[in-house]
Design a protein around this motif. Structure first.
Motif, PDB file in Angstrom:
ATOM      1  N   ARG B 127      -3.895  -9.281  11.994  1.00  0.00           N
ATOM      2  CA  ARG B 127      -3.191 -10.508  11.598  1.00  0.00           C
ATOM      3  C   ARG B 127      -3.663 -11.663  12.469  1.00  0.00           C
ATOM      4  NH1 ARG B 127       3.258  -9.807  11.063  1.00  0.00           N
ATOM      5  NH2 ARG B 127       3.482 -11.992  11.565  1.00  0.00           N
ATOM      6  N   TYR B 233       2.056  -2.783   5.669  1.00  0.00           N
ATOM      7  CA  TYR B 233       3.407  -3.357   5.762  1.00  0.00           C
ATOM      8  C   TYR B 233       3.429  -4.504   6.775  1.00  0.00           C
ATOM      9  CZ  TYR B 233       8.467  -3.581   5.660  1.00  0.00           C
ATOM     10  OH  TYR B 233       9.761  -4.025   5.500  1.00  0.00           O
ATOM     11  N   VAL B 234       2.746  -4.289   7.891  1.00  0.00           N
ATOM     12  CA  VAL B 234       2.729  -5.328   8.928  1.00  0.00           C
ATOM     13  C   VAL B 234       1.929  -6.549   8.464  1.00  0.00           C
ATOM     14  CG1 VAL B 234       1.894  -5.864  11.257  1.00  0.00           C
ATOM     15  CG2 VAL B 234       3.049  -3.706  10.814  1.00  0.00           C
ATOM     16  N   LEU B 235       0.828  -6.293   7.784  1.00  0.00           N
ATOM     17  CA  LEU B 235      -0.086  -7.379   7.415  1.00  0.00           C
ATOM     18  C   LEU B 235       0.400  -8.170   6.204  1.00  0.00           C
ATOM     19  CD1 LEU B 235      -2.824  -8.123   8.701  1.00  0.00           C
ATOM     20  CD2 LEU B 235      -3.925  -6.936   6.828  1.00  0.00           C
ATOM     21  N   THR B 236       0.859  -7.490   5.170  1.00  0.00           N
ATOM     22  CA  THR B 236       1.178  -8.202   3.921  1.00  0.00           C
ATOM     23  C   THR B 236       2.604  -7.981   3.433  1.00  0.00           C
ATOM     24  OG1 THR B 236       0.597  -6.373   2.440  1.00  0.00           O
ATOM     25  CG2 THR B 236      -1.202  -7.782   3.159  1.00  0.00           C
ATOM     26  N   GLY B 237       3.303  -6.999   3.975  1.00  0.00           N
ATOM     27  CA  GLY B 237       4.641  -6.666   3.479  1.00  0.00           C
ATOM     28  C   GLY B 237       4.588  -6.079   2.069  1.00  0.00           C
ATOM     29  N   GLY B 238       3.385  -5.675   1.637  1.00  0.00           N
ATOM     30  CA  GLY B 238       3.236  -5.112   0.287  1.00  0.00           C
ATOM     31  C   GLY B 238       2.838  -6.170  -0.742  1.00  0.00           C
ATOM     32  N   GLY B 239       2.735  -7.424  -0.309  1.00  0.00           N
ATOM     33  CA  GLY B 239       2.438  -8.510  -1.240  1.00  0.00           C
ATOM     34  C   GLY B 239       1.000  -8.975  -1.142  1.00  0.00           C
ATOM     35  N   THR B 245       1.440  -3.009  -2.552  1.00  0.00           N
ATOM     36  CA  THR B 245       2.566  -2.100  -2.316  1.00  0.00           C
ATOM     37  C   THR B 245       2.131  -0.662  -2.584  1.00  0.00           C
ATOM     38  OG1 THR B 245       4.168  -3.799  -2.895  1.00  0.00           O
ATOM     39  CG2 THR B 245       4.934  -1.532  -2.996  1.00  0.00           C
TER      40      THR B 245
END
Lengths: 443, 290
Positions: B127, B233-239, B245
């Motif tokens: 990130r 999850y840390v980088l995009t939150g699934g988006g 996801t």
């Protein structure tokens, strides 16, 4: 001789037993991590342990989970009946979710508390008429802008002409620059376009604004001022879901126009609080809507590029004027605690003037009532602004304190970030959110 | 007669010795499996940890939710791409570095470093490293006239794949290197005497001999990539949206954020059944071929 020795020993044992029965147990507090509130809260605990805590023989210590997944860990713990902490975090947007695992504290909220803490903020810790937390931090949004740039935009004829040209060309209407505190959302978009280098090569910054569009529920809270300022809400007074409305469509379009015109950094879809601060602090954007917690970062010497250039205002206005999402974080009682009296004693003390003022001076953002607020205004001028904004522009969406609020915010984050980045159409995103909300509220 | 009784005694003691293991596995896996089965047929929530029976409702909800299929599709695609790239890169590295690592085996430890970092930390690191303004890589690339937005919508999928490959290629490399090192030098020498060098030696002698290790690596890496969670999850939150996801992130959100525990457990059980089927088919194929 032997008899008197026995009597002395017996008296000593009795005295020890008596004193032990009056001594209270130590308590543990699970609080929200992150600076500057973390260090401020530790100072408050030091004060408690040397004053009130020492008096009643009960010390308080604090534990933290990491911010990532904090709520999930806390939920799993309380659902499992954990007694590892006696006092726990509460938040406006999930007080309904945690209420079954907490003990209401209405008996602690006396008139004296209202002299210290704003009544509005205490209301944000209520669920179904019961109070679950003493609010310790107020969170709302400001428009952070570069005073030097916005001043020049309003005075430099060449910049004004260019601004009119860009707004006419991209937005289809010729707008004139205004001071930031008079902006509506069109001015916000037009200014974002004007300060974007790819649109205006003479711009002194690379992008007009920075949007936080990571698939994260907090980013929806940050965005929904665009909706509320145009009269939008989750539900109407009859409980009907009102997401499929002009206000929501307008709010979604505001971010979409900025994203499509690349007036926000290209990787904004992975941005949250920290990234936005670093971009603004590095002097790469002209303004942004951000949480109030960022103010101390830009008023210190952490970011030389914006030192002395920070302007603060309310969010831009919609048809209903400016609005800001606001919520409070607070501390309440774990239902499973075996040390209820000690935990209550701590919360009672916390809701008094001395600890709250200390917390504010050290960097926390407690929602103080007028009296104590005026006493710390010299140290924390932005807190006065926070109080004003919460009272004038603050809103809480209908249903946003329910047990399902977190899930709804998360679903909005999935769908709306998908729309902004071109993964889906606006109608589809709205329909998905409406379907999810119908399911959530039906339950 | 005495032979038979000896066999019976042996069998009895073998069975007795298995009892502790069976009890341990029963406690470790049996109880959670049973309780999860119950959860998947109930409306359990954090507020009501017992729940009441709802029949196949959770399974129907899971199977009719397009988001589950989207997440499953992502995980499958991600696992296939990552496993292919990791194994290919590891093989190339093994053949290039093998002579060097025989002389300097301590260098293997350096190549293992990415694997020792926690995947969540890897997400945080990238990130920062890939940030358009503060990241070292985009800044240097821009100075060279090649501005690349690694975390932008167009590149985010490739970025999460690249991070996974960078982190886990060393694992594949380690296993394949070990397999390569077990092949005796005499065999290679004999092949060389028979005229099999370079390409022919690699594809007709070395690779077939490394096949069992290759199968294990592919298997382990596929499973591991399929259940990817942390760095994405840390980088995009699934988006953005649901673009990144994975099925693990999907289950996590159902469970902790949507508070639909029953559906989350139902998806997990469906996934377990699918995995078991795949494993049985794969194992049969391997056994048949061997």
């Amino acid at each position: 001789m032997l008899r008197s020795k026995f009597l002395t020993a017996g008296a000593a044992i009795l005295a020890t037993a008596l004193s032990a029965s009056t001594a209270l147990a130590d308590i543990t507090i699970l609080a929200w991590p992150g600076e500057p509130s973390e260090s401020a809260f530790r100072k408050v605990l030091d004060l408690y342990n040397t004053t009130e805590g020492a008096k009643i023989n009960s010390k308080a210590s604090v534990i933290y989970f990491s911010q990532q997944g904090f709520k999930e860990k806390m939920l799993a713990d309380v659902a499992a009946g954990s007694k590892e902490f006696d006092v726990m975090l509460t938040s406006t947007y999930d007080v309904g979710l945690y209420a079954p695992f907490m003990t209401p504290i209405d008996d602690l909220v006396t008139d004296k508390v209202y002299d210290v803490i704003s009544k509005n903020a205490i209301e944000t810790q209520k669920y179904e008429g019961k109070t679950y937390g003493i609010p310790t931090d107020l969170s709302l949004h400001f428009l952070y802008y570069r005073k030097d740039l916005i001043d020049q935009l309003n005075t430099d004829p060449a910049w004004k002409a260019k601004y009119e040209e860009i707004s006419g060309k991209i937005l289809g209407k010729k707008l004139s620059p205004k001071p930031a505190d008079q902006w509506d959302w069109d001015d916000y978009i037009a200014s974002a376009l004007f300060f974007t280098k790819s649109i205006n090569p003479d711009s002194p910054v690379r992008y007009g604004t920075v949007l936080q569009m990571k698939n994260l529920l907090y980013n929806i809270m940050l965005w929904q001022g665009t909706v509320a300022s145009n009269g939008g809400n989750w539900r109407d007074k009859d409980g009907n879901i009102t997401i499929d409305s002009p206000a929501y469509k307008r709010g979604l379009e505001i971010y979409k126009i900025i994203t499509d015109n690349e007036a926000t950094p290209g990787d904004s879809s992975t941005y949250e609080y920290g990234e936005a601060n670093s971009v603004f602090g590095a002097g790469q954007v002209a303004f942004m809507v951000q949480w109030n917690a960022a103010v101390p970062e830009f008023t210190g010497d952490k970011y030389p590029a914006v030192a002395g250039k920070l302007g603060l205002s309310h969010e831009p206005a919609g048809s209903e004027g400016p609005k800001t999402h606001f919520h409070s974080l607070g501390l309440g009682l774990n239902k499973n605690t075996a040390k209820l009296d000690e935990a209550k004693a701590f919360l009672t003390w916390l809701a008094t003037a001395e600890p709250m003022k200390l917390y504010a001076k050290e960097g926390g953002s407690p929602p103080l009532a007028e009296g104590p607020m005026s006493e710390i205004a010299g140290d924390r001028p932005e807190m006065v602004l926070m109080g004003e904004h919460a009272a004038k522009y603050g809103f809480v969406m209908d249903g946003a304190t329910s047990a399902k609020a977190m899930g709804i915010y998360t679903n909005m984050a999935e769908n709306f970030t998908g729309y902004w980045t071109g993964e889906m159409e606006q109608d589809e995103a709205i329909a998905n959110v409406v379907a999810d909300m119908k399911k959530a509220f039906a339950q | 007669m005495s032979y038979v009784s000896f066999e019976t005694k042996e069998q009895a003691s073998a069975r007795a010795l298995l009892v502790p293991l069976c009890l341990f596995l029963g406690a470790l896996l049996g109880f959670p499996t049973l309780i999860n089965l119950w959860y998947s047929f109930s409306d359990v929530s954090f507020q009501n940890m017992i729940g009441s029976f709802v029949g196949a409702e959770n399974y129907i909800a899971a199977l009719t939710n397009p988001k589950m299929w989207q997440a499953l599709g992502f995980s499958l695609q991600f696992a296939v791409i990552c496993t292919t790239l990791e194994v290919a890169a590891a093989l190339v590295l093994v053949f290039i570095l093998h002579p060097l690592l025989i002389k300097r085996p301590w260098m293997t430890a350096i190549l293992m470093l990415p694997m020792m970092v926690s995947p969540a930390l890897m997400g945080v690191m990238y990130r920062l490293i890939l940030n358009e303004f503060t990241g070292a890589i985009p800044v240097y690339l821009e100075m060279m006239g090649h501005a690349v937005n690694f975390l932008g919508r167009g590149n985010i999928y490739k970025t999460v794949v690249a991070i996974e490959v960078l982190q886990w290629t060393p694992f594949a490399f380690l296993i394949l290197l070990t397999a390569r090192q077990t092949i005796s030098y005499e065999l290679e020498e004999a092949a060389a005497v028979d005229g099999a060098t370079g390409f022919r030696s690699t594809f007709h002698i070395l690779l077939p001999m490394m096949k069992p290790a290759l199968v294990i690596v592919i298997f382990v890496r596929f499973i591991d990539s399929f259940r990817v969670f942390d760095h994405i999850y840390v980088l995009t939150g699934g988006g953005p949206g649901n673009l990144t996801t994975s099925i693990s992130i999907y289950i996590y959100k159902l469970f902790f954020v949507q508070n639909t525990l029953g559906e989350a457990v139902a998806v997990s059980i469906l996934l377990l059944l699918m995995s078991l089927t795949l494993i049985v088919v794969a194992m049969r194929l391997v056994v048949r071929r061997s």
